[in-house]
Design an enzyme around this catalytic site. Structure first.
Site, PDB file in Angstrom:
ATOM      1  CD  GLU A   1     -56.486-101.628   3.801  1.00  0.00           C
ATOM      2  OE1 GLU A   1     -55.572-101.925   3.025  1.00  0.00           O
ATOM      3  OE2 GLU A   1     -56.758-102.296   4.815  1.00  0.00           O
TER       4      GLU A   1
ATOM      5  CE  LYS B   1     -57.359-118.729   8.234  1.00  0.00           C
ATOM      6  NZ  LYS B   1     -58.350-118.748   7.163  1.00  0.00           N
TER       7      LYS B   1
ATOM      8  CD  GLU C   1     -48.347-106.670   3.117  1.00  0.00           C
ATOM      9  OE1 GLU C   1     -48.843-105.551   3.406  1.00  0.00           O
ATOM     10  OE2 GLU C   1     -48.808-107.400   2.239  1.00  0.00           O
TER      11      GLU C   1
HETATM   12  O1  TXE Z   1     -59.012-109.799   6.538  1.00  0.00           O
HETATM   13  P1  TXE Z   1     -58.486-110.670   7.724  1.00  0.00           P
HETATM   14  P2  TXE Z   1     -60.513-109.654   6.051  1.00  0.00           P
HETATM   15  C1  TXE Z   1     -57.876-105.461   4.871  1.00  0.00           C
HETATM   16  C2  TXE Z   1     -58.965-104.803   4.088  1.00  0.00           C
HETATM   17  C3  TXE Z   1     -60.153-105.604   4.432  1.00  0.00           C
HETATM   18  C4  TXE Z   1     -59.888-105.886   5.881  1.00  0.00           C
HETATM   19  C5  TXE Z   1     -60.570-107.094   6.429  1.00  0.00           C
HETATM   20  O2  TXE Z   1     -59.163-103.477   4.541  1.00  0.00           O
HETATM   21  O3  TXE Z   1     -61.361-104.918   4.250  1.00  0.00           O
HETATM   22  O4  TXE Z   1     -58.503-106.090   5.942  1.00  0.00           O
HETATM   23  O5  TXE Z   1     -60.438-108.176   5.521  1.00  0.00           O
HETATM   24  C6  TXE Z   1     -57.293-114.829   9.009  1.00  0.00           C
HETATM   25  N1  TXE Z   1     -56.478-115.518  14.008  1.00  0.00           N
HETATM   26  N2  TXE Z   1     -57.118-106.441   4.123  1.00  0.00           N
HETATM   27  O6  TXE Z   1     -61.502-109.680   7.154  1.00  0.00           O
HETATM   28  O7  TXE Z   1     -59.599-111.062   8.625  1.00  0.00           O
HETATM   29  C7  TXE Z   1     -58.360-114.916   7.920  1.00  0.00           C
HETATM   30  O8  TXE Z   1     -59.072-116.135   8.006  1.00  0.00           O
HETATM   31  C8  TXE Z   1     -55.750-115.897  12.958  1.00  0.00           C
HETATM   32  C9  TXE Z   1     -55.807-106.045   3.721  1.00  0.00           C
HETATM   33  O9  TXE Z   1     -60.740-110.596   5.000  1.00  0.00           O
HETATM   34  O10 TXE Z   1     -57.342-109.951   8.291  1.00  0.00           O
HETATM   35  C10 TXE Z   1     -57.502-114.786   6.686  1.00  0.00           C
HETATM   36  O11 TXE Z   1     -56.881-116.025   6.381  1.00  0.00           O
HETATM   37  N3  TXE Z   1     -56.100-115.644  11.695  1.00  0.00           N
HETATM   38  C11 TXE Z   1     -55.013-107.176   3.283  1.00  0.00           C
HETATM   39  C12 TXE Z   1     -56.450-113.770   7.123  1.00  0.00           C
HETATM   40  O12 TXE Z   1     -56.473-113.793   8.551  1.00  0.00           O
HETATM   41  C13 TXE Z   1     -57.211-114.924  11.470  1.00  0.00           C
HETATM   42  C14 TXE Z   1     -55.664-108.271   2.563  1.00  0.00           C
HETATM   43  C15 TXE Z   1     -56.721-112.345   6.664  1.00  0.00           C
HETATM   44  O13 TXE Z   1     -58.043-112.002   6.973  1.00  0.00           O
HETATM   45  C16 TXE Z   1     -58.004-114.480  12.543  1.00  0.00           C
HETATM   46  C17 TXE Z   1     -56.968-108.596   3.102  1.00  0.00           C
HETATM   47  C18 TXE Z   1     -57.596-114.811  13.859  1.00  0.00           C
HETATM   48  N4  TXE Z   1     -58.289-114.449  14.939  1.00  0.00           N
HETATM   49  C19 TXE Z   1     -57.650-107.648   3.821  1.00  0.00           C
HETATM   50  N5  TXE Z   1     -59.046-113.813  12.024  1.00  0.00           N
HETATM   51  C20 TXE Z   1     -53.662-106.883   2.729  1.00  0.00           C
HETATM   52  N6  TXE Z   1     -52.806-106.264   3.536  1.00  0.00           N
HETATM   53  O14 TXE Z   1     -53.332-107.227   1.619  1.00  0.00           O
HETATM   54  C21 TXE Z   1     -58.914-113.834  10.680  1.00  0.00           C
HETATM   55  N7  TXE Z   1     -57.810-114.526  10.340  1.00  0.00           N
END
Ligand code: TXE
Length: 481
Positions: free
Chosen positions: A384, A171, A246
């Site tokens: 962050e 996904k 990660e």
């Molecule tokens: O990330 P999410 P978001 C950090 C960064 C950002 C914050 C939130 O600080 O502001 O995280 O970003 C999926 N069950 N990083 O909200 O939600 C979602 O659909 C399963 C750091 O965009 O963590 C997406 O595919 N999956 C980071 C993935 O998780 C779920 C990069 C990541 O989204 C889910 C991005 C659930 N319940 C944001 N809810 C890095 N480490 O590089 C969401 N997802």
């Protein structure tokens, strides 16, 4: 472009035909839709993956390595399109998408193909017996990835997962579906067996959650925010799924008194603002020795103000749009918090893009921002932000730099800048982190471990670590006659 799911080698709508709008964050325009899938779509993807499992795992690793090369060839042939799609989905500069996203996505497949070919057998001799470690596939694995480096991070998981004989239900982020779809187009063109790679689009709590909960998905590799990672772990751990997480970072860029200032300024700018600061490895806290702090800071501000910000398609653009208006508001709220916590904005903090064509008020553009004068324990300096914002902190002694660097809940990356590499190496070893660079940043050898400590994650990926994660080792101990 209307992005469909890719299940069992066929592009299909979500079963209930719902869609999500896909927005280009640089223009605010809707550029298409993607399938808004649910549990039933995941169910059908898992069924396809399970059906494909036996034949796929029956291939030798070298045969699967050849498939990875074919995928790399297919992506390479469409490299420009890949970069264009990535830039449209994320708002990042097209030049960056070419150089980093498109190139690395191709490289990930090539790297793991080569790595497999060079791999030595794992054999442990005893005086009276020989141990042979076999790496069996896990089965069907779930991959969940974020929006900041969409295909780069997805391919970093897809390549080793396929290599080790697993089938995949993945996904991508709902904000960036276009290049995952290109990967499906490529695998379809080259005839990768149906069901080996399945991509289901949609929201995290709907599709991601169904992947986490599915009993036939035996491992989850997740890259994303720390809060979501906590939820992933809480859901998957009681089912004893293998987990690789990660997560976020709040990385320190440590500049010692003997650093080459030109190099350090260039490095700190790159570490702080690459991809608009939306890389988990970004150095968002700059720790600088008091003796050079004033000179360094004024040079840094000068370099940041010289950055070309604006339209992603402009070849010289260094900072494009942020991923969304929502994310821009989150970053702005941290800038506001920084002011409330006593910080001084040395540059940036506003939305105007000077002298650039392209950005409109609908685009999620924010100028690169440098904040000085904050306590290193302030929220702005420890949480962050994931945007183009860095904070500056001064230190007198190496010990103090180490203490400040270690004073967040994160531990993913960092860098140390010094004219004395031994001294820098000593300090690097004392930073609680998974990866740290000396006099460089984001210089990656894909054989090395990648991942974090503390709230930055669990486990490592890269080279042998990825092969380890995406397999179940089976040790056969053969007693000598
Ligand atoms: O990330 P999410 P978001 C950090 C960064 C950002 C914050 C939130 O600080 O502001 O995280 O970003 C999926 N069950 N990083 O909200 O939600 C979602 O659909 C399963 C750091 O965009 O963590 C997406 O595919 N999956 C980071 C993935 O998780 C779920 C990069 C990541 O989204 C889910 C991005 C659930 N319940 C944001 N809810 C890095 N480490 O590089 C969401 N997802």
């Amino acid at each position: 472009m209307n992005v469909l799911n890719f299940i069992d080698g066929v592009f299909v709508d979500a079963i209930d035909e719902q869609t999500i709008s896909n927005i280009n964050p640089a223009t605010g325009q809707i550029i298409g839709t993607l399938a808004r899938s649910k549990g039933l779509d995941v169910e059908s993807a898992v069924e396809a993956a399970l059906n494909a499992q036996q034949d796929w795992s029956a291939l030798s690793m070298l045969e699967r390595a050849d498939w990875l090369d074919r995928i790399a060839d297919g992506l390479e042939a469409r490299k420009e399109e890949l970069a264009q799609r990535e830039s449209r989905d994320t708002g990042k500069p097209l030049a960056l998408a070419r150089r980093v996203d498109a190139q690395r996505s191709i490289d990930n497949f090539r790297f793991f193909a080569d790595f497999a070919r060079k791999r030595e057998p794992e054999v442990f001799e005893m005086t009276d017996a020989t141990n042979v470690v076999h790496r069996n596939p896990i089965g069907t694995v779930g991959l969940i990835t974020p929006w900041n480096l969409p295909l780069y991070l997805l391919s970093w998981k897809v390549a080793p997962a396929l290599l080790m004989g697993n089938t995949i239900v993945a996904k991508p982020s709902e904000l960036t579906p276009l290049t995952a779809n290109l990967l499906c187009e490529v695998t379809s063109e080259i005839g990768l067996p149906s069901g080996v790679l399945n991509i289901v689009h949609g929201y995290g709590p709907e599709v991601g959650q169904a992947i986490l909960e599915h009993p036939d998905i035996r491992a989850i590799s997740f890259t994303g925010g720390t809060e979501t990672g906590r939820h992933v772990a809480a859901t998957a751990a009681p089912m004893f799924k293998k987990l690789s997480l990660e997560l976020g970072g709040k990385n320190a860029t440590i500049i010692l008194d003997d650093a080459d200032i030109d190099m350090a300024v260039e490095g700190a700018v790159r570490a702080g603002f690459t991809n608009g600061g939306q890389v988990c490895l970004c150095g968002s806290r700059i720790l600088v020795h008091t003796s050079i702090a004033d000179e360094f800071t004024s040079r840094l501000v000068e370099a940041v103000e010289a950055m070309v910000c604006g339209a992603p398609e402009n070849e010289s653009t260094q900072i494009g749009a942020l991923i969304s208006q929502d994310h821009m508001h989150k970053v702005e709220s941290y800038i506001q918090l920084g002011i409330e916590e006593g910080g001084t904005i040395l540059t940036g903090g506003t939305r105007e893009m000077t002298g650039q064509v392209g950005p409109t008020s609908e685009g999620a553009f924010l100028r690169p921002t440098v904040i000085d004068g904050l306590d290193h324990n302030s929220r702005t300096s420890t949480e962050e932000i994931f945007g183009p914002v860095v904070t500056i902190h001064r230190f007198e002694y190496d010990e103090e730099a180490i203490e400040i660097a270690n004073s967040t809940e994160y531990g993913l990356a960092g860098s140390v800048w010094s004219g004395d590499t031994n001294r820098a190496h000593e300090i690097a070893q004392r930073i609680e982190t998974g990866i740290i660079w000396v006099n460089t940043w984001l210089h990656r050898d894909l054989r090395t471990p990648f991942g974090g400590v503390k709230n930055s994650g669990v486990g490592r990926e890269g080279g042998a670590w990825s092969l380890g994660f995406f397999s179940e080792p089976l040790n056969v101990c053969i007693k000598h006659d």
